[in-house]
Structures are given as structure tokens and as C-alpha cells.
Write a protein that holds these residues in place. Structure first.
Motif, PDB file in Angstrom:
ATOM      1  N   HIS A  21       0.768  -1.333   0.079  1.00 36.93           N
ATOM      2  CA  HIS A  21       0.214   0.209   0.576  1.00 36.93           C
ATOM      3  C   HIS A  21       0.537   1.353   0.278  1.00 36.93           C
ATOM      4  CE1 HIS A  21       0.611   1.355   3.820  1.00 36.93           C
ATOM      5  NE2 HIS A  21       0.477  -0.066   5.087  1.00 36.93           N
ATOM      6  N   SER A  22       2.256   1.552   0.412  1.00 35.73           N
ATOM      7  CA  SER A  22       2.998   2.073   0.439  1.00 35.73           C
ATOM      8  C   SER A  22       2.515   3.420   0.532  1.00 35.73           C
ATOM      9  CB  SER A  22       3.737   2.388  -0.619  1.00 35.73           C
ATOM     10  OG  SER A  22       4.750   0.534  -0.479  1.00 35.73           O
ATOM     11  N   GLY A  23       1.359   3.865   1.461  1.00 40.73           N
ATOM     12  CA  GLY A  23       1.195   5.253   1.225  1.00 40.73           C
ATOM     13  C   GLY A  23      -0.211   5.825   0.175  1.00 40.73           C
ATOM     14  N   ALA A  24      -0.675   4.394  -0.408  1.00 41.10           N
ATOM     15  CA  ALA A  24      -2.207   4.832  -1.225  1.00 41.10           C
ATOM     16  C   ALA A  24      -3.061   4.696  -0.173  1.00 41.10           C
ATOM     17  CB  ALA A  24      -1.549   3.485  -2.395  1.00 41.10           C
ATOM     18  N   PRO A  25      -4.068   5.248  -1.085  1.00 46.13           N
ATOM     19  CA  PRO A  25      -4.948   4.349   0.771  1.00 46.13           C
ATOM     20  C   PRO A  25      -5.946   4.011   0.561  1.00 46.13           C
ATOM     21  CG  PRO A  25      -5.559   6.550  -0.741  1.00 46.13           C
ATOM     22  CD  PRO A  25      -4.145   6.065  -1.193  1.00 46.13           C
ATOM     23  N   LEU A  26      -6.532   3.227   1.170  1.00 49.59           N
ATOM     24  CA  LEU A  26      -8.019   2.510   1.108  1.00 49.59           C
ATOM     25  C   LEU A  26      -9.650   3.818   0.748  1.00 49.59           C
ATOM     26  CD1 LEU A  26      -9.931  -0.136   1.513  1.00 49.59           C
ATOM     27  CD2 LEU A  26      -9.963   0.242   3.652  1.00 49.59           C
ATOM     28  N   LEU A  27      -9.858   2.780  -0.417  1.00 46.66           N
ATOM     29  CA  LEU A  27     -11.140   4.349  -0.860  1.00 46.66           C
ATOM     30  C   LEU A  27     -12.275   3.353  -0.774  1.00 46.66           C
ATOM     31  CD1 LEU A  27      -9.831   4.302  -4.161  1.00 46.66           C
ATOM     32  CD2 LEU A  27      -9.349   5.159  -3.081  1.00 46.66           C
ATOM     33  N   VAL A  28     -13.163   3.993  -0.152  1.00 43.15           N
ATOM     34  CA  VAL A  28     -14.607   3.132  -0.065  1.00 43.15           C
ATOM     35  C   VAL A  28     -15.882   4.262  -0.447  1.00 43.15           C
ATOM     36  CG1 VAL A  28     -16.550   3.243   1.351  1.00 43.15           C
ATOM     37  CG2 VAL A  28     -13.607   3.504   2.373  1.00 43.15           C
ATOM     38  N   ILE A  29     -16.289   3.456  -1.450  1.00 46.25           N
ATOM     39  CA  ILE A  29     -17.334   4.373  -1.813  1.00 46.25           C
ATOM     40  C   ILE A  29     -18.945   4.147  -1.095  1.00 46.25           C
ATOM     41  CG2 ILE A  29     -19.060   4.193  -3.601  1.00 46.25           C
ATOM     42  CD1 ILE A  29     -17.451   2.234  -4.656  1.00 46.25           C
ATOM     43  N   GLY A  30     -19.233   5.743  -0.563  1.00 51.42           N
ATOM     44  CA  GLY A  30     -20.017   6.163   0.551  1.00 51.42           C
ATOM     45  C   GLY A  30     -18.887   6.517   1.690  1.00 51.42           C
ATOM     46  N   ALA A  31     -19.451   7.808   2.644  1.00 54.64           N
ATOM     47  CA  ALA A  31     -19.096   8.326   3.475  1.00 54.64           C
ATOM     48  C   ALA A  31     -20.256   8.001   4.469  1.00 54.64           C
ATOM     49  CB  ALA A  31     -19.260   9.653   3.341  1.00 54.64           C
ATOM     50  N   GLY A  32     -20.781   6.585   4.453  1.00 54.76           N
ATOM     51  CA  GLY A  32     -21.304   6.073   5.966  1.00 54.76           C
ATOM     52  C   GLY A  32     -20.797   4.711   6.764  1.00 54.76           C
ATOM     53  N   PRO A  33     -21.685   4.875   7.670  1.00 53.95           N
ATOM     54  CA  PRO A  33     -20.935   3.991   8.880  1.00 53.95           C
ATOM     55  C   PRO A  33     -20.020   3.413   8.327  1.00 53.95           C
ATOM     56  CG  PRO A  33     -23.084   4.040   8.792  1.00 53.95           C
ATOM     57  CD  PRO A  33     -23.496   4.650   7.437  1.00 53.95           C
ATOM     58  N   LYS A  34     -19.555   2.722   7.761  1.00 51.89           N
ATOM     59  CA  LYS A  34     -18.758   2.124   7.335  1.00 51.89           C
ATOM     60  C   LYS A  34     -17.241   2.690   7.213  1.00 51.89           C
ATOM     61  CE  LYS A  34     -21.243  -2.685   6.086  1.00 51.89           C
ATOM     62  NZ  LYS A  34     -22.341  -1.950   6.498  1.00 51.89           N
ATOM     63  N   ALA A  35     -17.260   3.506   6.420  1.00 52.48           N
ATOM     64  CA  ALA A  35     -16.678   4.441   5.857  1.00 52.48           C
ATOM     65  C   ALA A  35     -15.900   4.664   7.309  1.00 52.48           C
ATOM     66  CB  ALA A  35     -16.616   5.130   4.873  1.00 52.48           C
ATOM     67  N   ILE A  36     -16.421   5.633   7.390  1.00 50.79           N
ATOM     68  CA  ILE A  36     -16.115   6.590   9.473  1.00 50.79           C
ATOM     69  C   ILE A  36     -15.365   5.433  10.395  1.00 50.79           C
ATOM     70  CG2 ILE A  36     -16.838   7.606  10.833  1.00 50.79           C
ATOM     71  CD1 ILE A  36     -19.314   8.903   9.164  1.00 50.79           C
ATOM     72  N   ALA A  37     -16.453   4.264  10.976  1.00 51.18           N
ATOM     73  CA  ALA A  37     -15.295   2.946  11.486  1.00 51.18           C
ATOM     74  C   ALA A  37     -14.206   2.338  10.613  1.00 51.18           C
ATOM     75  CB  ALA A  37     -16.810   1.857  10.688  1.00 51.18           C
ATOM     76  N   LEU A  38     -14.136   3.118   9.527  1.00 48.13           N
ATOM     77  CA  LEU A  38     -12.710   2.093   9.233  1.00 48.13           C
ATOM     78  C   LEU A  38     -12.091   3.875   9.449  1.00 48.13           C
ATOM     79  CD1 LEU A  38     -13.768   0.776   5.962  1.00 48.13           C
ATOM     80  CD2 LEU A  38     -12.005  -0.722   7.142  1.00 48.13           C
ATOM     81  N   ALA A  39     -12.350   4.778   8.482  1.00 50.50           N
ATOM     82  CA  ALA A  39     -11.247   6.077   9.238  1.00 50.50           C
ATOM     83  C   ALA A  39     -10.864   6.043  10.708  1.00 50.50           C
ATOM     84  CB  ALA A  39     -11.821   7.488   8.605  1.00 50.50           C
ATOM     85  N   VAL A  40     -11.532   6.257  11.637  1.00 47.70           N
ATOM     86  CA  VAL A  40     -11.540   5.917  13.019  1.00 47.70           C
ATOM     87  C   VAL A  40     -10.415   4.670  13.784  1.00 47.70           C
ATOM     88  CG1 VAL A  40     -12.201   5.685  15.194  1.00 47.70           C
ATOM     89  CG2 VAL A  40     -13.471   6.890  13.715  1.00 47.70           C
ATOM     90  N   LYS A  41     -10.651   3.961  12.943  1.00 45.46           N
ATOM     91  CA  LYS A  41      -9.835   2.748  13.760  1.00 45.46           C
ATOM     92  C   LYS A  41      -8.253   2.903  12.531  1.00 45.46           C
ATOM     93  CE  LYS A  41     -10.155  -0.585  15.940  1.00 45.46           C
ATOM     94  NZ  LYS A  41     -11.198  -1.450  14.825  1.00 45.46           N
ATOM     95  N   SER A  42      -8.314   3.146  11.464  1.00 43.26           N
ATOM     96  CA  SER A  42      -7.169   3.844  10.756  1.00 43.26           C
ATOM     97  C   SER A  42      -6.405   4.832  11.388  1.00 43.26           C
ATOM     98  CB  SER A  42      -7.851   3.853   9.663  1.00 43.26           C
ATOM     99  OG  SER A  42      -6.343   4.628   8.829  1.00 43.26           O
ATOM    100  N   SER A  43      -6.548   5.770  11.996  1.00 39.69           N
ATOM    101  CA  SER A  43      -6.953   6.527  12.442  1.00 39.69           C
ATOM    102  C   SER A  43      -5.890   6.364  14.709  1.00 39.69           C
ATOM    103  CB  SER A  43      -7.403   8.460  13.016  1.00 39.69           C
ATOM    104  OG  SER A  43      -8.571   7.497  13.435  1.00 39.69           O
ATOM    105  N   VAL A  44      -6.661   5.394  14.681  1.00 38.14           N
ATOM    106  CA  VAL A  44      -6.175   5.316  15.619  1.00 38.14           C
ATOM    107  C   VAL A  44      -5.170   4.447  15.712  1.00 38.14           C
ATOM    108  CG1 VAL A  44      -6.701   3.312  17.612  1.00 38.14           C
ATOM    109  CG2 VAL A  44      -8.545   5.653  17.611  1.00 38.14           C
TER     110      VAL A  44
END
Length: 472
Positions: A21-44
Motif C-alpha cells: 500500500h506504500s502510502g496509497a489509501p483504502l478507497l471506500v464508496i460512500g461516507a457512511g458508517p463503514k467508511a467512518i468506522a474504518l477512518a476512525v480505526k485507521s487514525s487510531v
């Protein structure tokens, strides 16, 4: 974010290397609960020193749009069908990332608690008031506020627009996103498709007398016309249940539900059934027949116990077994053709609402030719729901693709019933993100997982448009 996201360096075809992944992001279609849960866990996790990809959501509307009124999925006043404590971090088991006694693991759990439903109420200064009120279920509007609060705290990056093409490229995914006249190319190491997608539809909607789910909720926000006194609702799942409750109790209309089974069954919600939603340990040891029966009994074509309890207070609701095979305009109403037991009958109504739910394969319509060919090759044939459900590995991605395509909405049969809905968002984010860390593997124990290790080709993702309100 308006600029294309950086893509990891091109790699030769071969086994999927989570370090790529070398710095490339994980793309999510839709900014709903699943995307937000992933963003929270990724930041933590990144704060704790783990090299996991950042999350970038592609959203055509706004954060948590489908939980707000006017977007076609709710009027905002409907109550959440899941306990709010089953929030973005639930079940708060960080065993994926180390021993429970490890201070780093404890730090992950502590940081995740800061993004909880209780944390949201504490930040607003209303936690004690919520407790004193008996911990009531939040409305969809209140849940959307919580999701937006967490997304902001986690610095979720998003690209505004609709995904028109999702293609495998350079060992990852490339999304073509259109916003008005602007076109943006967004690159990432993996793709996750969230949301139920547009309504599949049993009968064609005409926008006036025959409506799909989105059409009903838009009309409900504007105000249902007085002439719509008798309504037929097609479907018996939670989407239909909330519509029936709103019509019968909120609007005092006569409602007939057409469902394929003998009656309107309630959803099983005992501690024994709920356990598989929170913790799917042992799920894959069940026979496929038992897993299918469990999902049918607890999550498909059933009304929640809360909806059933509310409908018990009214005499406005009746039901008919059968399947709607067509509708036609009559003199001043709609004639609904219902087939059951080898016979057909007609039911007349002022308004018909098709609440049979979304199309889980909608994302395949935006796949590019390389992605479509790879998906067919990975499945060993045409792309069907049955084949996809059996090909979901432990990371909730389709096995055998050159780059990860995570499909949690189709993961119930293979991995556990909680992944398509809101029942285990914390575990979902662990499963997905662990696939990108070389020395971490998502919880093992399935035949599919054995194939997602060293011999798994580069995983790729598919594009889609956010459509997502999941209920449980």
C-alpha cells in the motif's frame, strides 16, 4: 479533497503483498458508517504506530447522507434499529493487533472509546441526561450527527462525486469520479463498497402512484397527499417495516403488506442469536444450511421487535402472503397483481411502495473491463450473488483478485451476519485493515483465509455510489 490521491508505485502481477500500500489509501464508496468506522480505526492504529492505509471516501452527497431526511432513505425521525452502544468501535476487542495485556493494545482500545456513542454524548454535555431518560434509541438524524462528529475527529478525507468507473490499475484501484462537469481520478491500494445500493425493484416505479423506497421517503418529507389513504407495501424486511410504521402510525393510513411468507415474522433477538452478530467465532463451523437459516430467521424478510411492538398499537396494518408480479393503473387507483399458491388475485390501493431493498450487485455496473474480467476469473464464472457470497475471505474481500475488493454487505454467509449491518463495525474495520499489515492477519480459521495469505494475487476494488443505511 479535490486532487487525485497518490497511487502506490506500479508493481508486477503476482501475489498480493500487504506492504504494497506504500502510502496509497483504502478507497471506500460512500461516507457512511463503514467508511467512518474504518477512518476512525485507521487514525487510531496509525497513532499507535501501525502502518495501515489512510481511508478516503468517495461520496456524492454529504457524510452520513442516507441517515438524514431528504436523501431518500428516512425522514430523520425514525429510530435506530440497533443499540447505539453498538457504535463505530464495537465490540472493542483489539486482539487482532496484539495480546490483551500489551500496553499498545490497551491504548488502541482507549483511543477507540473516545469515538464511541457515549463519547459523542459526553462531548455535547448530554450524557447524564441520556442515561436519566432511560438510554432511549437515537433517531436517524441524531445517529447521523454522531457519525459526522466522529468523521470530523478522525479527519476522514472525502472526494465529492459519483463513481462512474472502477478499474484495476497498477496493482490497485482507480476510480473515475464525476461531480457536475468535473472528472477526478482517485487511486488506492484497495476498494470497499458500502451501502445497499439503489432499489432493486419488484415493479417499475412511476414517481406518482408506484414508488420505490427513496421515492416514498422524499414524498414523506414533503407530505403524503390526502388521496393516498390505502397503501400496499411490497416487502417484509426492516426497510419495509419502517415504512409501514411511518404510514400506519405517523400518517394514519391503511396499509397492506405483501410478503412472500405466511405472516410478518419478527426478528430473532435473543442473547444467543445476537452473539453471532457481535462475535462470529464458530460461525464458519456451522453448516451452510444452518448459516442460511440463521440469516433468514434473524435478518431477512423480518421486522424488528421494536417495529412489531409499535405496530401492535394500531389496527391499520394487514398482510397478504404472495409475490407482487405486476401493477397497472385502474380507474382511480392501482391494481396490484399478487401470485400465491399457483393462483393470482388483485388488490386495489391508492398508492404502492416497493420496499424490497437494494441491489447488492449494483457496483458491478461501474466495473471497468479489467476489473470485470478479474472478478469473473476469480469466481470461476459469471458474477452472481451466490458466487460472491461464497468467495468472501476473512478480510471481507473477494478471494483471488489482483487487488482487494472488500464487500462487507455480501459477507454474512461466509464470515458472519454482523458485517453487512451496524452490529460489529469495530470488528469489520479490524478485519479489513489487518489485510494491509504484513505481520498481521485477520482472524484466521476458514478455508478462504488460507487462500488470502501468501498465494493471494493483488486485490482490487470496485466503484459504487453511496446509498447506505443499514439497520439492525
Amino acid at each position: 479533497m479535490s486532487q487525485p490521491t497518490a497511487l502506490s508505485p506500479a508493481t508486477e502481477a503476482g501475489s498480493w503483498d500487504p506492504a504494497r500500500h506504500s502510502g496509497a489509501p483504502l478507497l471506500v464508496i460512500g461516507a457512511g458508517p463503514k467508511a467512518i468506522a474504518l477512518a476512525v480505526k485507521s487514525s487510531v492504529l496509525r497513532a499507535a504506530g501501525f502502518d495501515v492505509p489512510e481511508v478516503v471516501a468517495v461520496e456524492r452527497d454529504c457524510t452520513a447522507a442516507n441517515w438524514r431526511e431528504g436523501r431518500g432513505w428516512t425522514n430523520g425521525r425514525q429510530l435506530l434499529g440497533t443499540l447505539p452502544e453498538k457504535d463505530l468501535g464495537f465490540p472493542y476487542d483489539c486482539a487482532t493487533w496484539g495480546d490483551s495485556q500489551d500496553p499498545v493494545t490497551g491504548e488502541i482500545a482507549r483511543r477507540m472509546a473516545g469515538f464511541s456513542w457515549a463519547g459523542h454524548l459526553l462531548a455535547r454535555g448530554v450524557y447524564a441526561r441520556w442515561i436519566d431518560r432511560g438510554r432511549p434509541q437515537p433517531s436517524h438524524r441524531e445517529w447521523a450527527d454522531y457519525l459526522e462528529w466522529a468523521a470530523t475527529r478522525a479527519n476522514l478525507r472525502s472526494v465529492t462525486g459519483e463513481v462512474r468507473r472502477a478499474e484495476l490499475a497498477d496493482g490497485g484501484w482507480k476510480l473515475t469520479v464525476v461531480d457536475g462537469t468535473a472528472r477526478t481520478a482517485v487511486h488506492g491500494c484497495g476498494l470497499l463498497v458500502s451501502g445497499p445500493g439503489p432499489s432493486a425493484g419488484t415493479v417499475p416505479a412511476d414517481g406518482t402512484r408506484v414508488l420505490d423506497t427513496a421515492g416514498f421517503w422524499k414524498l414523506a418529507v414533503e407530505g403524503l397527499p390526502d388521496w393516498a389513504q390505502t397503501v400496499v407495501v411490497i416487502g417484509a424486511g426492516e426497510t419495509a417495516g419502517t415504512i409501514v410504521r411511518e404510514l400506519a402510525i405517523g400518517m394514519d393510513r391503511e396499509v397492506t403488506v405483501v410478503a412472500p411468507r405466511a405472516t410478518l415474522y419478527s426478528r430473532g433477538e435473543s442473547p444467543f442469536e445476537n452473539r453471532y452478530y457481535s462475535d462470529p467465532t464458530g460461525w464458519t463451523r456451522l453448516s451452510e444450511a444452518d448459516r442460511q437459516e440463521f440469516i433468514r430467521r434473524t435478518d431477512r424478510a423480518v421486522f424488528s421487535q421494536q417495529v412489531q411492538s409499535d405496530l401492535a398499537l394500531t389496527t391499520k396494518v394487514s398482510w397478504e402472503p404472495g409475490r407482487v408480479v405486476g401493477t397497472r393503473r385502474a380507474d382511480n387507483d392501482i391494481a396490484v397483481e399478487i401470485a400465491y399458491g399457483g393462483q393470482q388475485r388483485i388488490r386495489h390501493a391508492d398508492l404502492v411502495i416497493d420496499a424490497t431493498g437494494g441491489d447488492p450487485l449494483w457496483f458491478t455496473r461501474v466495473l471497468g473491463p479489467r476489473a470485470e474480467a478479474a472478478l469473473r476469473a476469480g469466481l470461476g464464472g459469471s458474477v452472481t450473488r451466490e458466487r460472491l457470497e461464497r468467495a468472501i475471505g476473512t478480510s471481507l474481500a473477494v478471494t483471488g483478485l489482483p487487488a482487494p475488493l472488500h464487500l462487507p454487505n455480501l459477507a454474512a454467509l461466509a464470515q458472519g451476519p454482523g458485517f453487512p449491518n451496524l452490529s460489529s463495525l469495530g470488528l469489520l474495520s479490524d478485519r479489513v485493515l489487518a489485510a494491509y499489515v504484513p505481520h498481521i492477519r485477520p482472524e484466521a480459521g476458514t478455508a478462504d483465509e488460507a487462500r488470502t495469505g501468501a498465494d493471494l494475487p493483488d486485490h482490487t476494488a470496485v466503484p459504487a455510489v453511496n446509498q447506505g443505511a443499514a439497520h439492525r
